[in-house]
Scaffold this active site. Sequence first.
Site, PDB file in Angstrom:
ATOM      1  N   ASN A 122     -16.154 -15.912   1.968  1.00 13.51           N
ATOM      2  CA  ASN A 122     -16.643 -17.013   2.577  1.00 13.51           C
ATOM      3  C   ASN A 122     -17.176 -17.846   1.579  1.00 13.51           C
ATOM      4  OD1 ASN A 122     -17.725 -17.795   5.257  1.00 13.51           O
ATOM      5  ND2 ASN A 122     -19.860 -17.134   4.446  1.00 13.51           N
ATOM      6  N   LYS A 123     -17.723 -18.869   2.201  1.00 14.34           N
ATOM      7  CA  LYS A 123     -18.333 -19.970   1.415  1.00 14.34           C
ATOM      8  C   LYS A 123     -19.028 -19.547   0.198  1.00 14.34           C
ATOM      9  CE  LYS A 123     -17.731 -23.438   2.040  1.00 14.34           C
ATOM     10  NZ  LYS A 123     -16.447 -23.948   1.400  1.00 14.34           N
ATOM     11  N   ARG A 179     -13.397 -28.795   9.278  1.00 13.76           N
ATOM     12  CA  ARG A 179     -13.253 -27.641   8.389  1.00 13.76           C
ATOM     13  C   ARG A 179     -14.091 -26.570   9.141  1.00 13.76           C
ATOM     14  NH1 ARG A 179     -18.142 -26.951   9.416  1.00 13.76           N
ATOM     15  NH2 ARG A 179     -18.136 -25.283   7.817  1.00 13.76           N
ATOM     16  N   GLY A 180     -14.002 -25.296   8.446  1.00 10.93           N
ATOM     17  CA  GLY A 180     -14.473 -24.065   9.081  1.00 10.93           C
ATOM     18  C   GLY A 180     -13.378 -23.457   9.440  1.00 10.93           C
ATOM     19  N   ASP A 209     -14.005 -16.467   6.232  1.00 14.27           N
ATOM     20  CA  ASP A 209     -12.749 -17.183   5.989  1.00 14.27           C
ATOM     21  C   ASP A 209     -11.524 -16.248   6.174  1.00 14.27           C
ATOM     22  OD1 ASP A 209     -14.866 -19.087   4.902  1.00 14.27           O
ATOM     23  OD2 ASP A 209     -13.280 -20.283   5.750  1.00 14.27           O
TER      24      ASP A 209
HETATM   25  O1  MRU Z   1     -15.008 -25.210   3.209  1.00 13.31           O
HETATM   26  P1  MRU Z   1     -15.411 -24.828   4.641  1.00 13.31           P
HETATM   27  O2  MRU Z   1     -16.362 -25.653   5.052  1.00 13.31           O
HETATM   28  O3  MRU Z   1     -14.227 -25.099   5.691  1.00 13.31           O
HETATM   29  O4  MRU Z   1     -15.975 -23.348   4.602  1.00 13.31           O
HETATM   30  C1  MRU Z   1     -16.492 -22.928   5.943  1.00 13.31           C
HETATM   31  C2  MRU Z   1     -17.089 -21.591   5.821  1.00 13.31           C
HETATM   32  O5  MRU Z   1     -16.903 -21.087   4.679  1.00 13.31           O
HETATM   33  C3  MRU Z   1     -17.504 -20.759   7.088  1.00 13.31           C
HETATM   34  O6  MRU Z   1     -18.451 -20.120   6.741  1.00 13.31           O
HETATM   35  C4  MRU Z   1     -16.404 -20.052   7.616  1.00 13.31           C
HETATM   36  O7  MRU Z   1     -15.409 -20.871   7.612  1.00 13.31           O
HETATM   37  C5  MRU Z   1     -16.753 -19.460   8.715  1.00 13.31           C
HETATM   38  S1  MRU Z   1     -16.921 -20.841  10.151  1.00 13.31           S
HETATM   39  C6  MRU Z   1     -17.023 -20.176  11.613  1.00 13.31           C
END
Ligand code: MRU
Length: 359
Positions: A261-262, A57-58, A251
């Site tokens: 973002n998250k 993820r990320g 994202d």
């Molecule tokens: O749901 P995830 O864990 O994939 O979400 C990740 C995030 O929101 C991160 O902050 C984002 O992808 C940046 S990662 C460098």
Amino acid sequence: MNNTKESTSPAIGTVALKWHNGSLELLDQRLLPAQEQWVTLKSASGVALCIQDMVVRGAPAIGISAAYGVALAARHASDEGWQAVIKQAIRELSASRPTAVNLFWALQRMERVFGACGDLSEAQKRLEDEAIAIHQEDLAANLAMADHALGAMGFSVGADNTSPISVLTHCNTGALATGGYGTALGVIRRLHEKNLLKQVYADETRPWLQGSRLTAWELMRDGIPVTLNADGAAAAILASGEVRWVIVGADRITANGDVANKIGTYSLAVLARYHNVGFMVVAPTSTVDMSLKSGAQIPIEERNGVELREVRGVPLAPEGVSVFNPVFDVTPASLIDVIVTEKGVVRNPDIAGMYRLFG
Ligand code: MRU
């Protein structure tokens, strides 16, 4: 095909993905920090499932994995119908998660290379090379962003007599979420390398707990001072005056500078503005989507309510309770002090500033 090409991340404590012996190896992030288990993938469908299920993820790591997924499809295709197999792989991978644009960006790059290939063996070689390039470029972008970010925070290169600062971050944006080093966490790593970091406050990041399970683990492995806090404690921490910057990843960033973002990032931005704390977004250009005018157009993923109702099968809420589980939110550009990319920074982002850098 020969199996000699390899790609992995730099010499820091944590690596999330490796291209090894013609397979993609992913550290299973669902099991951290309790277990370190690697999953070996040989098919695009397997990679798509791993993205969907958050083995990886990320935003950048998702894009890199998807690129390797296309390379795997080519590797295991046969001369009969190889083009249809690769097209199907791209379709399947692009349906794995909706919000992080890095996924679609990487697949478009792979698709362009695929479109220029005359036969399967050319496609196998060129798609593997392209996936490795996407991986390596992401790592290089992270390192460049760390330099730009320190400049944007007002630290001059080589300044050793500046007092260290404390920062707060959300989710996981480190080596686990990228080609290595990290975006927001890369900036934090660089502050630490330069003795400019006093303390990192890491939001636990409900409901999937990327902050407690991943960020705290990653920082502790690398000896970076981290204090874990419940998401709801962020207001009190910012009110205390202890934190100079909130630093987060992204994202998807739209043409007007809005940032997905998250979930929970938006409320942090409101808190930072109220408490006069800087709010910095760090993301590679593969996260920038100039085709969307504003954050209102970003598809926001909603995940299964079980992520809120249970932790590893243990109920946390009454059985059958209705749940709203959007896993990203949109922070309006007006709440962001600076967006940092490997191309440079956009201060007080708006459409003009975004076009100046990405037009
Ligand atoms: O749901 P995830 O864990 O994939 O979400 C990740 C995030 O929101 C991160 O902050 C984002 O992808 C940046 S990662 C460098």
